[in-house]
Motif scaffolding. Structure first.
Motif, PDB file in Angstrom:
ATOM      1  N   LYS A  72       0.809  -1.217   0.000  1.00 60.49           N
ATOM      2  CA  LYS A  72       0.000   0.000   0.000  1.00 60.49           C
ATOM      3  C   LYS A  72       0.843   1.269   0.000  1.00 60.49           C
ATOM      4  O   LYS A  72       0.537   2.236  -0.682  1.00 60.49           O
ATOM      5  N   TRP A  75       2.295   1.792  -3.423  1.00 64.58           N
ATOM      6  CA  TRP A  75       1.229   2.155  -4.360  1.00 64.58           C
ATOM      7  C   TRP A  75       0.825   3.616  -4.195  1.00 64.58           C
ATOM      8  O   TRP A  75       0.597   4.324  -5.175  1.00 64.58           O
ATOM      9  N   ARG A  76       0.766   4.105  -2.951  1.00 59.84           N
ATOM     10  CA  ARG A  76       0.446   5.516  -2.726  1.00 59.84           C
ATOM     11  C   ARG A  76       1.506   6.412  -3.367  1.00 59.84           C
ATOM     12  O   ARG A  76       1.181   7.433  -3.972  1.00 59.84           O
TER      13      ARG A  76
END
Length: 176
Positions: A72, A75-76
């Protein structure tokens, strides 16, 4: 290229010069599989050569970075590079599938030259649209890719060195 060095695309009729990068799997790919990969549209292999020697080779193919293949936090960071209206569940990439440097020419920065060639090619002549370069790096090659600006796609993989490779990426948008 310096010293009459040139990068050429491997063709079916190209007669390969002797080559050994010290890695049997990479040597085998070049000598036995690269032309078949090209004929089946799986990868394109390029050769760095001079008049007498094959100095290095690399292959590239289409790839992608997707939310399912990263953590995550990574991905951010990836999504931040794009306006909100352009957010997707995956982004196009080019994969360096294989890269080998002749054992007689290692430590001459030919790998860096190749990485810079790939970066430049996809920034100045980006025919397919790709924002990233990916590589499944052998653990022994991780420091090389880090020196060339690559980051881990899934930092959690760093604790599991049972896998032969680790996925890394380079963000081409930072060169714009």
């Amino acid at each position: 290229m310096q010293n009459n060095r040139r990068i050429v695309r491997l063709t079916q009729d190209y007669v390969l010069k002797p080559f050994d990068c010290g890695n049997a799997d990479l040597n085998d790919f070049l000598l036995n599989d690269a032309k078949q990969y090209a004929s089946h549209l799986l990868a394109v292999t390029y050769l760095l050569e001079d008049e007498t020697e094959l100095l290095a080779f690399f292959s590239v193919s289409n790839d992608r970075i997707s939310i399912n293949e990263s953590d995550k936090a990574t991905w951010r960071k990836i999504k931040k590079e794009f306006p909100h209206s352009k957010h997707r569940s995956d982004y196009p990439a080019v994969k360096i599938g294989r890269l080998g440097v002749n054992i007689h020419h290692q430590n001459e920065h030919l790998g860096r030259l190749i990485i810079n060639f790939v970066k430049d090619t996809f920034i100045t002549n980006n025919r397919t649209g790709c924002a990233f370069i990916t590589v499944d790096a052998l653990w022994s090659a991780v420091p090389f890719y880090q020196k060339n600006g690559f980051k881990f796609l899934k930092p959690s993989e760093l604790t599991n060195q049972e896998k032969e490779t680790v996925t890394m990426y380079y963000d081409l948008t930072q060169l714009l």
